[in-house]
Scaffold this motif. Sequence first.
Motif, short mmCIF file in Angstrom:
data_model
loop_
_atom_site.label_atom_id
_atom_site.label_comp_id
_atom_site.label_asym_id
_atom_site.label_seq_id
_atom_site.Cartn_x
_atom_site.Cartn_y
_atom_site.Cartn_z
N TYR A 182 52.72 37.83 29.45
CA TYR A 182 52.34 38.19 30.82
C TYR A 182 52.43 36.99 31.77
CZ TYR A 182 49.96 40.59 34.62
OH TYR A 182 49.66 41.16 35.83
N GLU A 187 54.43 37.10 35.32
CA GLU A 187 53.98 36.39 36.52
C GLU A 187 54.98 35.30 36.94
OE1 GLU A 187 49.14 36.82 36.41
OE2 GLU A 187 50.02 35.05 35.44
N ASN A 191 56.68 35.20 40.62
CA ASN A 191 56.47 34.03 41.48
C ASN A 191 57.78 33.38 41.90
OD1 ASN A 191 53.68 34.33 41.41
ND2 ASN A 191 53.41 32.97 39.66
N HIS A 210 53.21 46.64 39.74
CA HIS A 210 53.31 45.67 40.83
C HIS A 210 54.41 46.16 41.76
CE1 HIS A 210 54.59 41.87 42.83
NE2 HIS A 210 53.35 41.46 42.62
#
Length: 234
Positions: A182, A187, A191, A210
């Motif tokens: 994760y 992430e 990002n 998301h």
Amino acid sequence: MKLVSFDVWNTLLDINLMLDAMAVELSKLMGACIIDVVEGMMLSRERIKRMRAQTAGDPSRALEESQEMLAELLGIDVELVKRAAAKAVLRVGDEIALPGAKEALEGVKRKGLKVTVTGNVMFWPGSYTRLLLERFGLMNYIDRTFFADEVGAFKPLPEMFRKSLETFNVKPEEAIHIGDTYAEDFEGALNAGLWAVWINPEAEGVRRIHERGFEVPSVEGILEVLKTIESGSI
């Protein structure tokens, strides 16, 4: 979508089989109990993963740091760690390729998309992982591989994900990364501006979690995610 980036370990290849093989070889070289070696490897992996999640450590020495940490914890020369990793690559069989890995890669390739691998390294160099991907036929569907020890960065750092984008002149919003971790994969990719897919074996199906992210139960879920994005039904 123009490019799909795959994580390697526990996405395409089974990390546990490689670690088990390395533990066996390292215990032989050390003349030590395999249980002690396994515990040392597990502890080292946990420490390194925590460091990387906090983007600590020297990205340019990602491989060396992990090898040295394991050697120090076990009280051995780092050369034994390197030798055990090399022997493990020779030892593992074709069961190291995870179910659905070939089908996922083949399905993405059939769509005419660029396929890359974006992988961290720990205990053995990316070249060994590339050798395994080649040995079991997965490299036939992969255009380029990007490993931390060769890039000089590691996931979740944005530089790690941007390398494949720069290579193929692709914008972040035109790329998607899939992986099982994760923090590092999901992430990290988000990002860096990419779409992201998290492989969660406990997931009941493909689910959007998301604005640019999905959860899937296995690597083959990438095909359903791509279909969803292409159809514009998100």
